[in-house]
Structure formats: structure tokens, C-alpha cells
Design a protein around this motif. Sequence first.
Motif: not given
Length: 554
Positions: A28-29, A66, A69, A191, A194-195
Motif C-alpha cells: 500500500t502507499e 495522509r 507510513g 484511500w 488509491r489502494n
Amino acid sequence: MMRALGLSVAIGLFLEMASGASLGTVYTEGGLVEGKNIRLGYKHHMDVFKGIPFAGMPGRFEKPERHPGWDGILKAFEYRPRCLQLNLIMTSTRGSEDCLYLNIWVPHHRSVSTKLPVMVWIYGGAFLWGGSMGANFLNNYLYSGQEIADRGDVIVVTVAYRLGPLGFLSTGDSGMPGNYGLWDQQAAIAWVSRNIRSFGGDPDNITVFGESAGSASVSFQTITPHNKGLFKRAISQSGTALCPWAVNRNPRRLAEEVALKVNCPTDDRMAACLKMTDPVSLTMAGTIPITSSPDSPLVFNLVLAATIDGDFLPDEPSTLFHNAADIDYIAGANDMDGHLFTGLDVPTINSHLLHTPVNDVKRLLGSYTREKGLAGMESGFLTYSSTWGTNPDQETIKKTVVEIGTDYIFLIPTQAALYLHANATSGRTYSYLFSQPNRMGGLVLPYPSWMGADHADDLQYVFGKPLTSPLGYWPSHRDVSRYLIHYWTNFAKSGDPNRGLDVPATWPRFDSNSHQYLEINSEMNRGYVRQRLRMRYVHFWGNILPQLSLLKFL
């Protein structure tokens, strides 16, 4: 011979389990994610991911950002805490500010799934309560997406969002514009867009669905200009952006009340002070009165809601339906949605012994039509008593109280939203009424024997509880659960609820001429397509009441 057969079966099962379809570690991002792979049958598996962050821990009264990570592999095995909120009896709090996580269910058959339709669930709870996993009984979570994903062959995602003052308090200006919970939902949808391809989903085929405050949230997500192209379809179960409790048009007043409770000033320093206040204290300051009466209905206490902030909602919701131009939409209500509220406003409706005075009907109507004064109440009473006859019995009067609450709080605003959607967009529009009788009717207080579908009664069926917990339900309950899952997932796949899995009746599209809708319950058949749902009452609330004079009854 039998030993050899047993050994070969065991070896076959072992090999099948060892080679079962699974996504494995997903990129994932934010980083790598690992879920749990569960076996549902022969060459039939599901990957379940719980607790994936879709945003970082949000700043107090700020839009979500966002997630930065993580290193290594995130073990997405357990639900994360709910967003900080009151407990149900509003004596303390539970949950965390670090709560913006989502959960994903991905079904697989002979091979790993690809390009599956995606359904994103937004929970309800009056913008005060709730969680992405729902209520829990013996580790059986209400919002487990397993049954929908498995039977409908879709990916199910359930998302969290901020609640109470932390999610919806607003000073009515740029200092604290509000709608933070709605921005959380929007961040989760983005999200997923995008994922979700990494999880075997189709980012071009996303459906957003929800119930109650989550249903109104779905409606808001369709009409905000910030979601263009992020999803294709939406389902609203008991709530739209037009509901009287969905928007607070005087948020400053509530912000000042909360500020006084937490010892903050109410002048231009208020927003800065609230942002520095202990989050538990802020959450407790959002406690609502639980006492109500026909003169002060419970629904009027639901003041933590969306605001017209000039950003997420740039204008009145009724003017924003052009933003949903390409979105296919299902919306409906339960036939006795208002009982949860009117049973508190007028407690005698739940009693076989206590008399419900006709005057209580008038008082409740007077509260709901108070902007039109006596004329509103009198006109409303003429409308709702027109079918009574000369000597109405108590059951008729008690049911009328529920009908009034259902119409005002849920059904009429849903019909208005359907009308606006059908006339302002090119997307398909479908209307329904869920009427499966409450399971407690006539058995447990406070449910009268005449009860239909109360508020939230549809949830257990949509999430397949009669299918996963069969001992608690009758075969008829399993039927209605299958019907709902089939209609909902057919719609998610193609925009047509009739196309795909078998359904008991062909559901026609809603339009502003015939106003066709589907009545959904365990007894339904092809004859359950209806027209002009409660049109006499839609006409009263939408046409007659707005034109009444405050000074006299016309």
C-alpha cells in the motif's frame, strides 16, 4: 481401503489449504500489510485485514492528513480502537483519538481475486457513537463484512471517522469550520480509490453505503464537490442530507455551550482554547439530554451534525445534487424507523395498558411543525387523522405517533432526496421501504405486537447475521437477509439491483412521475413493487406545510 481413502482425503485437504488463494503481503502507499487468510470451503478462502491506517492521527479540529507510513510489515490482524466517544449511557468515554483505520474483506475462489467491486461501509450512531466493527456479541461483530463479501463476491471495507465534538463541533467560521468526521470519511474513500487495486479491487467500481447518521453521511459524500470520480454508486439506509437532524445551521450556539462546559471563553479566543482542551473533557461536553416529550422530541437534541462550511458543503444540501450527476443511488427507510425516537417522546405507545391521548399526537405534530405555529399542527392533524374514522382505537393512535416520527425524521427527507437525485442527475435512482416486522414485537417490552421494522432493524440482515448465526433466527429471516445482500451487491457490481444474483422481484427505477419503490421483507414477491410511497404525507410536508401562514390556518 478406508484408511487409504481417509489418508488421500487428508492429503488433498492439506494441499488445498496449503495452496489456498491468498493475497499474501500487500503493498500500500503506507507500506506492506499482512492480513489473515481464512478458509471458508473447498478452494474458497478470504483475506481479512483489520486496522489499516488510512490517515495519520488527526490534529484537533483539523482535516485528516495522509499517513506517514511505516517500516516493515504491518500485521493487520485486530480491530483498532473506536474513535473517542461517549459510552452509550453518556457517563464516561471510550476509544482513542488515534482511530482513523479501516478493515477489508477480500473473497477468493479458485484463484486470487482481481477487479472485484468494492463496497465501503459508513456506520451510524447519531454522529456520537459507533465504530467500524460495530457492536460485538461473543466476538460476533455486527459490521463484519465476511457474509456480504462471500455471498456477493465483492470486497467490503468498513471505515472509522471522528465523532461527537471532535468530529462535528464548529464555531461557524474559519476558526473551526466543522465537518471533520465527514472529511475523515472522504479521506477513507480516497484511500480506497488509491489502494484497493492492490487488494484485488476495482478502483473504478466503488459503492459507498451506510445507515442512519452513516446513511446521511453517504448522502453528503455524494453531493460534496470533493468526491468527483472517487466512487460510482451509493446506498442510503434511513437517512439523507435533507433530514432535519443532519445539518446544524446554528453551530456557534452549540460551540459556545461546549466552551462554557470546559471553561473556555466564547469570544474570538474560543477556537484556540477548544483546540488545547483535554479531548475527554471535550467529548463529555457533547453529552445530549436523553429526556424528551411530545413538546420536546428527542430528535431535536441531535445537534452535533454537519455544517454548511463553504468547503465540504459549500451551500444548502438541496442545491448540491448536481455533484451526484453520475452516481447511481439507492435510498430508503424502515417502515417504523421513527419508533426508536417516538417511543421515548410518547412512552405510552409501547404499553398495552396505558392510554395514548389524542392530544399527544397533536403535541408531537406541533413540535415538528413549530415554525408554522398553530396552523402547522392543525393541518398536520387533519392529514394524519384523515384515515381514523369517527372512533379510532388505541392501536391506530399509537401507530400514528410512530408514522409521524418516521415521516418527519426519515421517510419524507429520503423521498425528497430521491426526487432531487432523479431529476438532477443521469445516475440511476432506486427507492425502497424495508418492512420486515421487528423480531421483538409482542414478545419483549418495549415492542408492541404491531411493530414493523424499527430504526436499525435492517442492519442484521444486510450484514447476514441470520446466515452466520442461524440458531437465533427463523428461515424467513434468512430469506430477507439473502434478498438484501443480493440486491445490494448486484447494485454494487452494475448499478442494477436486479442483475446478477437471484432476487424475488424486479426493482424498477424511481422517477418523478410514477415514484415506484420496492417493499422489502421476507414475504415479498413480484407484487411488492409499489407506487407513490405515502404520497398524502409527502405532499403535506413538501407542499402544504411550507405554504401555510403563521397567523392563521388556511
